[in-house]
Design an enzyme around this catalytic site. Sequence first.
Site, mmCIF file in Angstrom:
data_model
loop_
_atom_site.group_PDB
_atom_site.id
_atom_site.type_symbol
_atom_site.label_atom_id
_atom_site.label_comp_id
_atom_site.label_asym_id
_atom_site.label_seq_id
_atom_site.Cartn_x
_atom_site.Cartn_y
_atom_site.Cartn_z
ATOM 1 N N ASP A 55 0.831 -1.200 0.000
ATOM 2 C CA ASP A 55 0.000 0.000 0.000
ATOM 3 C C ASP A 55 0.870 1.256 0.000
ATOM 4 O O ASP A 55 1.942 1.275 0.602
ATOM 5 C CB ASP A 55 -0.898 -0.012 1.245
ATOM 6 C CG ASP A 55 -2.007 1.019 1.171
ATOM 7 O OD1 ASP A 55 -2.311 1.498 0.057
ATOM 8 O OD2 ASP A 55 -2.571 1.352 2.220
ATOM 9 N N HIS A 89 3.085 3.539 -9.055
ATOM 10 C CA HIS A 89 2.950 2.125 -9.376
ATOM 11 C C HIS A 89 4.231 1.582 -10.024
ATOM 12 O O HIS A 89 4.645 0.451 -9.743
ATOM 13 C CB HIS A 89 1.759 1.901 -10.304
ATOM 14 C CG HIS A 89 0.437 2.234 -9.674
ATOM 15 N ND1 HIS A 89 0.093 1.805 -8.407
ATOM 16 C CD2 HIS A 89 -0.628 2.952 -10.133
ATOM 17 C CE1 HIS A 89 -1.121 2.234 -8.111
ATOM 18 N NE2 HIS A 89 -1.577 2.940 -9.140
ATOM 19 N N LEU A 120 12.125 -19.799 -3.728
ATOM 20 C CA LEU A 120 10.962 -19.047 -3.261
ATOM 21 C C LEU A 120 9.771 -19.249 -4.189
ATOM 22 O O LEU A 120 9.914 -19.232 -5.415
ATOM 23 C CB LEU A 120 11.312 -17.554 -3.207
ATOM 24 C CG LEU A 120 10.163 -16.580 -2.909
ATOM 25 C CD1 LEU A 120 9.755 -16.669 -1.447
ATOM 26 C CD2 LEU A 120 10.572 -15.154 -3.262
#
Length: 249
Positions: free
Chosen positions: A21, A38, A132
């Site tokens: 956020d 963004h 991962l």
Amino acid sequence: MSLIDKIDKNRLPAHIAIIMDGNGRWAKTRGLERGEGHREGVSAIRRVVEAASKASIQYLTLYAFSTENWRRPSEEVRGLMDLMVYAVSKETADLKKNGVRIRSIGDMERLPEYARTALEECVRETAGGTGLTLVLALSYSSKWELTTAAKKMAADVVKGVLQEGDIDEGTFSGYLTTGDIPDPDLLIRTGGEQRISNFLLWQCAYAEFYFTGTFWPDFGEDALYEAIIEYQRRERRYGKTSEQIESEQ
């Protein structure tokens, strides 16, 4: 001593989930368009993925786009979709090289075809990764996920595939999009807000929450390690007493 050296490798969270956020507010404080925030957010994703891999985290789930985000201005939504396509296409080779496996959760049917195709290609290309697992929550919300799971279970009961008496927490979990992924141990939210915004509600029942005022574009390796260190300071009791936990160690 670097922050990663302060982390107890024997008490790592197996799964970290992050609500990314603050991109828009990061841009606003700098007099920039939201799109710039963004774009900087994508750079933060790369830093955090690399840091998580370095720390031997097994699963990292990023809340990239919620079902509620479809309500944003169409121009911003289109920009986010284009940015996602660019990012996954550009990063696929490096992700594959570094053993990172990409997964996605959410209502993929709502994604534009070109975005869905790019994502599916990245998932296929990285399927052999043994390091991962990076889970991208796209067009996702917990209420959508829980409703969808309930519908699938009801349909299986009607078909006789599932008996009502067989339904328990484990059965229900198996119908979720995260059915084969361990629940998050640590949930991080950047940007200063202290809510989980319809994200992994079932899965985060016993997650440790970590809120930071840092906007997502400024979040990086040290910020992730600070969150892990804070997580390791906490006692996870799962309804038990401290004395019970100590006796089991």
